[in-house]
Enzyme design. Structure first.
Site, PDB file in Angstrom:
ATOM      1  N   GLY A  94       0.790  -1.225   0.000  1.00  0.00           N
ATOM      2  CA  GLY A  94       0.000   0.000   0.000  1.00  0.00           C
ATOM      3  C   GLY A  94       0.820   1.270   0.000  1.00  0.00           C
ATOM      4  N   HIS A  95       2.139   1.166   0.044  1.00  0.00           N
ATOM      5  CA  HIS A  95       2.984   2.373   0.191  1.00  0.00           C
ATOM      6  C   HIS A  95       4.209   2.292  -0.707  1.00  0.00           C
ATOM      7  CE1 HIS A  95       5.340   5.508   2.331  1.00  0.00           C
ATOM      8  NE2 HIS A  95       4.157   5.931   2.703  1.00  0.00           N
ATOM      9  N   PHE A  96       4.209   2.546  -1.817  1.00  0.00           N
ATOM     10  CA  PHE A  96       3.149   2.788  -2.788  1.00  0.00           C
ATOM     11  C   PHE A  96       3.285   1.690  -3.841  1.00  0.00           C
ATOM     12  CE2 PHE A  96       4.374   6.958  -1.093  1.00  0.00           C
ATOM     13  CZ  PHE A  96       3.163   7.384  -0.584  1.00  0.00           C
TER      14      PHE A  96
END
Length: 146
Positions: free
Chosen positions: A50-52
């Site tokens: 999720g990052h990124f």
């Protein structure tokens, strides 16, 4: 290569477990004073989902957590702190100077510079190769394990 502490010795010492045990091994330790520990950053880290996703970057908060884990190892391995645990009391002057990405080998330096009773201050820096990627000052509290 010889390590001061292996990955299994690190996990025997600190309470952190997957997915938040970030120290892979300890390069050197000077009891009660300073430590250098290593984090091998891989694309398999859960936070990269999720990052990124299209441009994976290790979150700054997790770089600070990795530095704090190095400090925790130092405290738990130091004779003067046997049977105690350290907790973060504050993070000051945090600066992020460069991205940490998959494939990086992050060296975490943590040095205790002052103790007054159960409260201590440490300076901490993270490096990739010879480039400083993060620095901060930790205030920590040492007390009996719960």
């Amino acid at each position: 290569m010889s390590y001061a502490l292996s990955a299994t010795e690190v996990m025997d010492l600190i309470p952190n477990r997957y997915p938040i045990c970030y120290i892979d091994y300890v390069d050197s330790i000077d009891s009660g004073k300073k430590i250098i520990a290593t984090k091998n950053v891989t694309i398999n880290e859960d936070f990269f989902q999720g990052h990124f996703p299209d441009n994976p970057v290790m979150p700054g908060a997790l770089i600070l957590e990795t530095l704090a884990q190095a400090g925790s190892i130092l405290i738990l391995k130091s004779e003067e702190f046997l049977g105690k645990r350290a907790y973060i009391g504050g993070i000051n002057k945090a600066k992020f100077r460069q991205k940490v990405v998959p494939g990086d080998v992050m060296k975490c330096h943590f040095e205790i510079i002052k103790m007054k009773g159960p409260v201590g201050t440490a300076i901490s820096e993270a490096f990739v190769d010879d480039t400083k990627v993060c620095e901060c000052e930790f205030t920590f509290i040492v007390n009996e394990q719960a």
